[in-house]
Scaffold this motif. Structure first.
Motif, PDB file in Angstrom:
ATOM      1  N   GLN A  69     145.923  28.498 -11.749  1.00  0.00           N
ATOM      2  CA  GLN A  69     146.903  28.046 -10.762  1.00  0.00           C
ATOM      3  C   GLN A  69     146.181  27.475  -9.544  1.00  0.00           C
ATOM      4  N   GLU A  70     146.135  26.164  -9.451  1.00  0.00           N
ATOM      5  CA  GLU A  70     145.405  25.507  -8.355  1.00  0.00           C
ATOM      6  C   GLU A  70     145.925  25.931  -6.988  1.00  0.00           C
ATOM      7  N   GLU A  71     147.231  26.152  -6.855  1.00  0.00           N
ATOM      8  CA  GLU A  71     147.776  26.560  -5.555  1.00  0.00           C
ATOM      9  C   GLU A  71     147.255  27.936  -5.136  1.00  0.00           C
ATOM     10  N   GLU A  72     146.958  28.799  -6.106  1.00  0.00           N
ATOM     11  CA  GLU A  72     146.384  30.099  -5.756  1.00  0.00           C
ATOM     12  C   GLU A  72     144.941  29.956  -5.279  1.00  0.00           C
ATOM     13  N   ARG A  73     144.185  29.073  -5.909  1.00  0.00           N
ATOM     14  CA  ARG A  73     142.807  28.820  -5.452  1.00  0.00           C
ATOM     15  C   ARG A  73     142.825  28.252  -4.034  1.00  0.00           C
ATOM     16  N   ARG A  74     143.743  27.330  -3.778  1.00  0.00           N
ATOM     17  CA  ARG A  74     143.868  26.761  -2.429  1.00  0.00           C
ATOM     18  C   ARG A  74     144.263  27.830  -1.409  1.00  0.00           C
ATOM     19  N   GLU A  75     145.138  28.732  -1.807  1.00  0.00           N
ATOM     20  CA  GLU A  75     145.542  29.821  -0.910  1.00  0.00           C
ATOM     21  C   GLU A  75     144.349  30.727  -0.600  1.00  0.00           C
ATOM     22  N   ALA A  76     143.535  31.021  -1.590  1.00  0.00           N
ATOM     23  CA  ALA A  76     142.334  31.838  -1.362  1.00  0.00           C
ATOM     24  C   ALA A  76     141.396  31.138  -0.380  1.00  0.00           C
ATOM     25  N   GLU A  77     141.220  29.836  -0.556  1.00  0.00           N
ATOM     26  CA  GLU A  77     140.383  29.062   0.374  1.00  0.00           C
ATOM     27  C   GLU A  77     140.966  29.081   1.783  1.00  0.00           C
ATOM     28  N   ARG A  78     142.291  28.961   1.884  1.00  0.00           N
ATOM     29  CA  ARG A  78     142.949  28.986   3.194  1.00  0.00           C
ATOM     30  C   ARG A  78     142.723  30.327   3.892  1.00  0.00           C
ATOM     31  N   LEU A  79     142.830  31.408   3.158  1.00  0.00           N
ATOM     32  CA  LEU A  79     142.611  32.733   3.742  1.00  0.00           C
ATOM     33  C   LEU A  79     141.172  32.877   4.226  1.00  0.00           C
ATOM     34  N   ASN A  80     140.231  32.450   3.402  1.00  0.00           N
ATOM     35  CA  ASN A  80     138.822  32.507   3.796  1.00  0.00           C
ATOM     36  C   ASN A  80     138.582  31.670   5.048  1.00  0.00           C
ATOM     37  N   HIS A  81     139.116  30.462   5.063  1.00  0.00           N
ATOM     38  CA  HIS A  81     138.964  29.554   6.202  1.00  0.00           C
ATOM     39  C   HIS A  81     139.504  30.207   7.481  1.00  0.00           C
ATOM     40  N   PHE A  82     140.671  30.809   7.384  1.00  0.00           N
ATOM     41  CA  PHE A  82     141.277  31.476   8.540  1.00  0.00           C
ATOM     42  C   PHE A  82     140.377  32.601   9.049  1.00  0.00           C
ATOM     43  N   MET A  83     139.860  33.428   8.135  1.00  0.00           N
ATOM     44  CA  MET A  83     139.014  34.551   8.563  1.00  0.00           C
ATOM     45  C   MET A  83     137.726  34.056   9.219  1.00  0.00           C
ATOM     46  N   VAL A  84     137.136  33.010   8.666  1.00  0.00           N
ATOM     47  CA  VAL A  84     135.914  32.464   9.263  1.00  0.00           C
ATOM     48  C   VAL A  84     136.195  31.958  10.678  1.00  0.00           C
ATOM     49  N   HIS A  85     137.253  31.178  10.835  1.00  0.00           N
ATOM     50  CA  HIS A  85     137.549  30.636  12.163  1.00  0.00           C
ATOM     51  C   HIS A  85     137.964  31.732  13.147  1.00  0.00           C
ATOM     52  N   THR A  86     138.610  32.768  12.654  1.00  0.00           N
ATOM     53  CA  THR A  86     138.930  33.909  13.514  1.00  0.00           C
ATOM     54  C   THR A  86     137.645  34.571  13.988  1.00  0.00           C
ATOM     55  N   HIS A  98     126.509  38.069   2.987  1.00  0.00           N
ATOM     56  CA  HIS A  98     126.481  37.373   1.711  1.00  0.00           C
ATOM     57  C   HIS A  98     125.629  36.109   1.733  1.00  0.00           C
ATOM     58  N   GLY A  99     125.281  35.636   2.899  1.00  0.00           N
ATOM     59  CA  GLY A  99     124.505  34.417   2.987  1.00  0.00           C
ATOM     60  C   GLY A  99     125.409  33.201   3.056  1.00  0.00           C
ATOM     61  N   VAL A 100     124.833  32.099   3.446  1.00  0.00           N
ATOM     62  CA  VAL A 100     125.618  30.894   3.662  1.00  0.00           C
ATOM     63  C   VAL A 100     125.908  30.201   2.345  1.00  0.00           C
ATOM     64  N   GLY A 101     124.874  29.846   1.602  1.00  0.00           N
ATOM     65  CA  GLY A 101     125.078  29.176   0.331  1.00  0.00           C
ATOM     66  C   GLY A 101     125.935  27.928   0.467  1.00  0.00           C
ATOM     67  N   THR A 102     126.472  27.493  -0.636  1.00  0.00           N
ATOM     68  CA  THR A 102     127.277  26.274  -0.608  1.00  0.00           C
ATOM     69  C   THR A 102     128.687  26.537  -0.106  1.00  0.00           C
ATOM     70  N   GLY A 103     129.164  27.761  -0.200  1.00  0.00           N
ATOM     71  CA  GLY A 103     130.524  28.075   0.192  1.00  0.00           C
ATOM     72  C   GLY A 103     130.778  28.107   1.686  1.00  0.00           C
ATOM     73  N   LYS A 104     129.789  28.516   2.466  1.00  0.00           N
ATOM     74  CA  LYS A 104     129.991  28.646   3.909  1.00  0.00           C
ATOM     75  C   LYS A 104     129.239  27.583   4.702  1.00  0.00           C
ATOM     76  N   MET A 105     128.511  26.728   4.004  1.00  0.00           N
ATOM     77  CA  MET A 105     127.734  25.686   4.664  1.00  0.00           C
ATOM     78  C   MET A 105     128.587  24.832   5.597  1.00  0.00           C
ATOM     79  N   LYS A 106     129.821  24.569   5.189  1.00  0.00           N
ATOM     80  CA  LYS A 106     130.690  23.694   5.968  1.00  0.00           C
ATOM     81  C   LYS A 106     131.041  24.264   7.340  1.00  0.00           C
ATOM     82  N   TYR A 107     130.790  25.565   7.562  1.00  0.00           N
ATOM     83  CA  TYR A 107     131.123  26.194   8.844  1.00  0.00           C
ATOM     84  C   TYR A 107     129.942  26.237   9.816  1.00  0.00           C
ATOM     85  N   LEU A 108     128.760  25.887   9.346  1.00  0.00           N
ATOM     86  CA  LEU A 108     127.566  26.059  10.179  1.00  0.00           C
ATOM     87  C   LEU A 108     127.534  25.158  11.404  1.00  0.00           C
ATOM     88  N   GLU A 109     128.001  23.941  11.288  1.00  0.00           N
ATOM     89  CA  GLU A 109     127.956  23.044  12.448  1.00  0.00           C
ATOM     90  C   GLU A 109     128.822  23.599  13.574  1.00  0.00           C
TER      91      GLU A 109
END
Length: 145
Positions: A69-86, A98-109
């Motif tokens: 279910q692509e909408e569930e994957r998007r929802e998981a990403e949205r939750l992660n994004h919210f927690m990071v920005h919080t 957990h380290g940055v890796g490819t998943g959190k790289m977009k938040y480093l800047e």
């Protein structure tokens, strides 16, 4: 307990995948960050587990979603994004363990700034001129020296 929580989650939702994430904030902001995040997680249709080791300001979230279910994957990403920005808004970091890796790289800047990323890239180039150690796993590719 974190590892056991993952298997408990899979026992509840055996056909699901897990997005495992973490953020870290100053210890004085941990309760607030967990509370704000937990409100969002509880409002989500996904099953979300929160595990904290409160001594260092770090907490982990296991977000279970149906991979078909692509909408569930998007929802998981949205939750992660919210927690990071919080966490970033509370002078925290996008990951505490957990380290940055490819998943959190977009938040480093946003977290570190472009000049810090350029400095990191210069150091990496000096120590790893052939780019064989974890290529593409920390510094976003758009960062130029």
């Amino acid at each position: 307990i974190r590892k056991e929580a993952l298997w408990a989650g899979f026992a509840m939702k055996p056909d699901h995948e897990a997005m495992i994430t973490d953020v870290c904030v100053p210890l004085s902001r941990l309760a607030e960050c967990i509370s704000v995040s937990k409100q969002l997680l509880d409002a989500s249709p996904l099953t979300c587990l929160v595990i904290a080791h409160a001594g260092d300001g770090n907490f982990h979230t296991i977000i279970l979603f149906d991979p078909t279910q692509e909408e569930e994957r998007r929802e998981a990403e949205r939750l992660n994004h919210f927690m990071v920005h919080t966490a970033l808004s509370m002078e925290g970091t996008c990951t505490g363990e957990h380290g940055v890796g490819t998943g959190k790289m977009k938040y480093l800047e946003k977290e570190l700034g472009m000049e810090s990323l350029r400095t990191m890239k210069r150091i990496k180039a000096a120590l790893d001129p052939n780019n064989i150690m974890n290529p593409g796993k920390l510094i976003p590719p758009h960062v130029c020296i």
